[in-house]
Design a protein around this motif. Structure first.
Motif, PDB file in Angstrom:
ATOM      1  N   LEU A   1      -1.463   7.366  13.938  1.00 34.05           N
ATOM      2  CA  LEU A   1      -0.101   7.216  13.420  1.00 34.05           C
ATOM      3  C   LEU A   1       0.679   8.512  13.574  1.00 34.05           C
ATOM      4  O   LEU A   1       1.830   8.505  14.036  1.00 34.05           O
ATOM      5  CB  LEU A   1      -0.140   6.800  11.946  1.00 34.05           C
TER       6      LEU A   1
ATOM      7  N   ALA B   1       2.856   1.295   5.936  1.00 36.01           N
ATOM      8  CA  ALA B   1       1.577   0.894   6.521  1.00 36.01           C
ATOM      9  C   ALA B   1       0.858  -0.057   5.571  1.00 36.01           C
ATOM     10  O   ALA B   1       1.000   0.039   4.351  1.00 36.01           O
ATOM     11  CB  ALA B   1       0.711   2.126   6.771  1.00 36.01           C
TER      12      ALA B   1
ATOM     13  N   PHE C   1      -4.610   6.141   7.250  1.00 37.74           N
ATOM     14  CA  PHE C   1      -3.397   5.463   7.692  1.00 37.74           C
ATOM     15  C   PHE C   1      -2.455   5.263   6.506  1.00 37.74           C
ATOM     16  O   PHE C   1      -1.268   5.574   6.571  1.00 37.74           O
ATOM     17  CB  PHE C   1      -3.837   4.123   8.301  1.00 37.74           C
TER      18      PHE C   1
ATOM     19  N   ALA D   1       1.243   7.544   5.905  1.00 35.94           N
ATOM     20  CA  ALA D   1       2.512   6.822   5.950  1.00 35.94           C
ATOM     21  C   ALA D   1       3.333   7.146   4.704  1.00 35.94           C
ATOM     22  O   ALA D   1       2.786   7.538   3.672  1.00 35.94           O
ATOM     23  CB  ALA D   1       2.248   5.319   6.017  1.00 35.94           C
TER      24      ALA D   1
END
Length: 111
Positions: free
Chosen positions: A38, A54, A64, A68
């Motif tokens: 990402l 996310a 992840f 985010a």
């Protein structure tokens, strides 16, 4: 973490449990995960990671969700994943949790 992989590979691999049920194990190079992917994508596209929403349910989604701007864990996520999320959804994958949350965020003007 599997004991045999430590014996065979030492610290050269990053092992992570995947989806909650049934689960699988990912064998990744050190430093490789959805979170670093990402960040690399955001850098290449000149997007602030804090503007990203996310969604995840497995241990392989933890970084992840953390990287985010808004990390949303599904209702069916394992607790360790929920603990890393900003929001724990009231819906599972099977209950269209991603779509419902996106609709909610759109109505709120957050997207």
């Amino acid at each position: 973490c599997l004991k045999w992989q430590k014996k065979k590979f030492g610290d050269s691999l990053h092992l992570v449990r995947g989806s909650p049920d049934p689960f699988f194990v990912e064998f990744l190079a050190k430093g490789v995960c959805k979170g670093t992917g990402l960040l690399k994508l955001c850098e290449a596209e000149k997007i602030d990671p804090k503007s990203i929403v996310a969604f995840g349910d497995g241990d392989n989604d933890m970084e992840f969700l953390q990287y985010a701007g808004m990390g949303c864990a599904m209702k069916n996520a394992r607790q360790v994943t929920k603990d890393k999320a900003d929001v724990v959804l009231e819906w599972s994958n099977d209950e269209d949790g991603v779509g419902r949350q996106l609709e909610r965020l759109t109505k709120e003007g957050s997207l």
